[in-house]
Scaffold this active site. Structure first.
Site, PDB file in Angstrom:
ATOM      1  N   GLU A 152       0.821  -1.226   0.000  1.00  0.00           N
ATOM      2  CA  GLU A 152       0.000   0.000   0.000  1.00  0.00           C
ATOM      3  C   GLU A 152       0.851   1.271   0.000  1.00  0.00           C
ATOM      4  O   GLU A 152       0.785   2.072   0.942  1.00  0.00           O
ATOM      5  CB  GLU A 152      -0.902   0.009   1.241  1.00  0.00           C
ATOM      6  CG  GLU A 152      -1.840  -1.160   1.313  1.00  0.00           C
ATOM      7  CD  GLU A 152      -2.645  -1.197   2.607  1.00  0.00           C
ATOM      8  OE1 GLU A 152      -2.205  -0.608   3.610  1.00  0.00           O
ATOM      9  OE2 GLU A 152      -3.698  -1.831   2.619  1.00  0.00           O
ATOM     10  N   GLY A 192       1.956   5.003  -0.600  1.00  0.00           N
ATOM     11  CA  GLY A 192       1.342   6.301  -0.889  1.00  0.00           C
ATOM     12  C   GLY A 192       2.441   7.284  -1.225  1.00  0.00           C
ATOM     13  O   GLY A 192       2.660   7.684  -2.357  1.00  0.00           O
ATOM     14  N   ARG A 193       3.221   7.616  -0.180  1.00  0.00           N
ATOM     15  CA  ARG A 193       4.294   8.599  -0.312  1.00  0.00           C
ATOM     16  C   ARG A 193       5.255   8.261  -1.459  1.00  0.00           C
ATOM     17  O   ARG A 193       5.670   9.142  -2.205  1.00  0.00           O
ATOM     18  CB  ARG A 193       5.083   8.614   1.008  1.00  0.00           C
ATOM     19  CG  ARG A 193       6.164   9.668   1.111  1.00  0.00           C
ATOM     20  CD  ARG A 193       6.994   9.418   2.388  1.00  0.00           C
ATOM     21  NE  ARG A 193       6.181   9.201   3.555  1.00  0.00           N
ATOM     22  CZ  ARG A 193       5.742  10.173   4.357  1.00  0.00           C
ATOM     23  NH1 ARG A 193       6.085  11.418   4.133  1.00  0.00           N
ATOM     24  NH2 ARG A 193       4.987   9.891   5.400  1.00  0.00           N
ATOM     25  N   ARG A 245       3.603  19.436   7.343  1.00  0.00           N
ATOM     26  CA  ARG A 245       4.619  18.460   7.777  1.00  0.00           C
ATOM     27  C   ARG A 245       5.719  19.067   8.658  1.00  0.00           C
ATOM     28  O   ARG A 245       6.068  18.489   9.688  1.00  0.00           O
ATOM     29  CB  ARG A 245       5.213  17.716   6.573  1.00  0.00           C
ATOM     30  CG  ARG A 245       4.171  16.889   5.799  1.00  0.00           C
ATOM     31  CD  ARG A 245       4.801  15.992   4.749  1.00  0.00           C
ATOM     32  NE  ARG A 245       5.525  14.898   5.342  1.00  0.00           N
ATOM     33  CZ  ARG A 245       6.836  14.830   5.431  1.00  0.00           C
ATOM     34  NH1 ARG A 245       7.596  15.789   4.923  1.00  0.00           N
ATOM     35  NH2 ARG A 245       7.420  13.806   6.016  1.00  0.00           N
ATOM     36  N   CYS A 292      -0.898  32.982  12.680  1.00  0.00           N
ATOM     37  CA  CYS A 292      -0.637  33.447  14.033  1.00  0.00           C
ATOM     38  C   CYS A 292      -0.333  32.266  14.938  1.00  0.00           C
ATOM     39  O   CYS A 292      -1.133  31.898  15.813  1.00  0.00           O
ATOM     40  CB  CYS A 292      -1.840  34.216  14.555  1.00  0.00           C
ATOM     41  SG  CYS A 292      -1.967  35.791  13.758  1.00  0.00           S
TER      42      CYS A 292
HETATM   43  C1  LIG Z   1      -3.293   1.582   6.295  1.00  0.00           C
HETATM   44  C2  LIG Z   1      -2.278   2.399   5.559  1.00  0.00           C
HETATM   45  N1  LIG Z   1      -1.753   1.913   4.432  1.00  0.00           N
HETATM   46  C3  LIG Z   1      -0.850   2.626   3.723  1.00  0.00           C
HETATM   47  C4  LIG Z   1      -0.421   3.874   4.126  1.00  0.00           C
HETATM   48  C5  LIG Z   1       0.530   4.612   3.266  1.00  0.00           C
HETATM   49  O1  LIG Z   1       1.721   4.947   3.850  1.00  0.00           O
HETATM   50  P1  LIG Z   1       2.856   5.608   2.963  1.00  0.00           P
HETATM   51  O2  LIG Z   1       2.298   6.821   2.316  1.00  0.00           O
HETATM   52  O3  LIG Z   1       3.928   5.899   3.918  1.00  0.00           O
HETATM   53  O4  LIG Z   1       3.271   4.578   1.951  1.00  0.00           O
HETATM   54  C6  LIG Z   1      -0.926   4.402   5.314  1.00  0.00           C
HETATM   55  C7  LIG Z   1      -0.434   5.706   5.815  1.00  0.00           C
HETATM   56  O5  LIG Z   1      -0.087   5.871   6.937  1.00  0.00           O
HETATM   57  C8  LIG Z   1      -1.896   3.658   6.037  1.00  0.00           C
HETATM   58  O6  LIG Z   1      -2.427   4.141   7.169  1.00  0.00           O
END
Ligand SMILES: Cc1ncc(COP(=O)(O)O)c(C=O)c1O
Length: 427
Positions: free
Chosen positions: A280, A282-283, A318, A349
């Protein structure tokens, strides 16, 4: 510069370019603050993940973690790439469906899930990853008949900051190690169709943490084997979650994708499981695709040198929230010889509203002029998706660059947007 990625982020004639376009020109054309994403870099990042797994002879389901960047246009770009979605709210599920992801390619992983959400998930007909015994019981009571998986907490986590570690003792997510067998027994007893096991140990870890991750992979595989025994049937998938990070600062190395992919493949091959593997990210997919452009309002000596910009943590939280480092570049004079040490501060502020990593650490930058543009690099993940309207500040516009074309994919907020849901006093 250490952060240059040829063809994506380059320095030409001392100026910053993204996808071959001058960053300050984009800021002038669309206005700053402005997020700019390179769609081709997003696709390249995805291809690199696929290639690493190809070399390891494993074809995982790649679930894009939508929370990292949820622009509908970017989801549409990804929906064509034969990948899946990791959604953490019902409305993330809806966004993914709207962008063109089929329901069967969406896995919902919520926490503290309500009955109303379960009812909507049943209607939306997506797979649900179970976070608690309570959720499982209520799914049964509300008539959930679909496929489910169980999120467990393998006891160890990793992440770029304490806030992003999602496994270990003081963690709210998933079923803990000492109760995981009980969870499979309960699922069987009450008739929840469990087809998978899930872990997610945290977000934004790099090479040094891959070994910790692989230890949790081994644990998850062992638990999945046990689950098959307890459930009396084969599982369909194991999901190892997201987390692969990107280098934000000089000296951090790129994520060792090959080691990661091969490590997972070797452990799967050595197991008795015959299941799909899911990950999974994302980043990793969107993080380095985006830059965030801001305009300098003030340059002034206070007790320290302060550059004040026309944005704040409402747009990129961030640094304030995690103390995260983002490389900051003076768009039109990157290698300027006359430098000084600055705090780069926002317009909110709040004392925490600084883009440099902390209030006491100043950043060496070429001395800028008011009206110049700064770029915060690696802002494609957890940037706009974490933005807010605090201080009644308007969210910025976002532009996507793809195959030599430009498109505004999110308009800048207007004053009217702030009042959109508000009601004047009537009582
Ligand atoms: C359940 C789950 N899967 C995947 C991710 C994706 O993480 P990342 O963006 O670090 O790959 C997250 C993010 O925290 C998450 O909560």
């Amino acid at each position: 510069m250490w952060w240059e990625i040829p063809g994506h982020i380059d320095v030409r004639n001392n100026s910053l370019f993204i996808a071959g376009i001058e960053a300050s020109g984009l800021a002038e054309k669309y206005g700053a603050p402005l997020y700019v994403y390179n769609g081709n870099r997003i696709l390249d990042n995805l291809s690199r993940i696929k290639a690493a797994f190809d070399s390891a002879k494993l074809k995982p389901r790649i679930h894009y973690a939508l929370k990292a960047n949820s622009h509908i246009a970017i989801l549409q770009l990804l929906a064509d790439q034969n990948i899946w979605i990791d959604a953490v709210s019902v409305d993330e599920v809806r966004l993914a469906i709207k962008a063109g992801f089929p329901q069967e390619k969406i896995l919902f992983t919520g926490t503290s899930v309500s009955n109303a959400e379960i009812e909507q998930l049943i209607k939306l007909n997506v797979r649900v990853n179970i976070d608690s015994f309570s959720q499982m019981r209520r799914m049964r009571a509300l008539g959930f008949k679909g496929e489910a998986s169980i999120r467990w907490n393998p006891g160890e986590g990793a992440g770029h900051h304490e806030h992003t570690i999602t496994a270990g003792k003081y963690i709210k997510f998933g079923i803990p190690e000492h109760r995981i067998e009980e969870a499979f027994r309960m699922a069987k007893a009450i008739g929840i169709n469990v087809v998978g096991l899930h872990q997610h140990i945290g977000s934004g870890w790099l090479g040094k943490d891959v070994n910790v991750f692989l230890e949790t992979v081994s644990k998850t595989i062992a638990v999945a084997e046990k689950a098959e025994e307890l459930l009396g049937k084969k599982l369909e998938f194991v999901d190892f979650g997201g987390g692969p990070g990107i280098p934000y600062s000089n000296g951090q190395l790129s994520f060792p994708l090959e080691k990661y992919a091969k490590g997972i493949a070797d452990k799967m091959n050595a197991s008795s499981l015959d299941v799909d593997v899911a990950i999974e990210p994302g980043r990793y997919i969107v993080g380095d695709s985006g830059i965030f452009l801001v305009e300098i309002n003030t340059v002034e000596e206070k007790n320290i040198q302060v550059i004040g910009v026309n944005s704040g943590f409402t747009h990129l939280v961030r640094p304030a929230f995690y103390g995260s480092y983002h490389e900051i570049v003076l768009c039109n004079n990157i290698g300027g010889r006359k430098t000084d040490k600055f705090m780069v501060a926002g317009n909110l502020c709040e004392s925490s509203d600084v883009f440099t990593e902390g209030k006491k650490e100043l950043r060496e930058l070429p001395v800028p002029n008011e009206g110049d543009f700064l770029a915060m690099l690696n802002a494609g993940a957890y940037g706009y998706s974490m933005a807010s309207n605090y201080n009644s500040r308007l969210k910025p516009a976002c532009v996507l660059l793809l195959n030599g074309k430009e498109q505004v994919i999110a308009e800048r907020d207007s004053f009217e947007d702030l009042l959109d849901k508000e009601k004047a006093l009537q009582i």
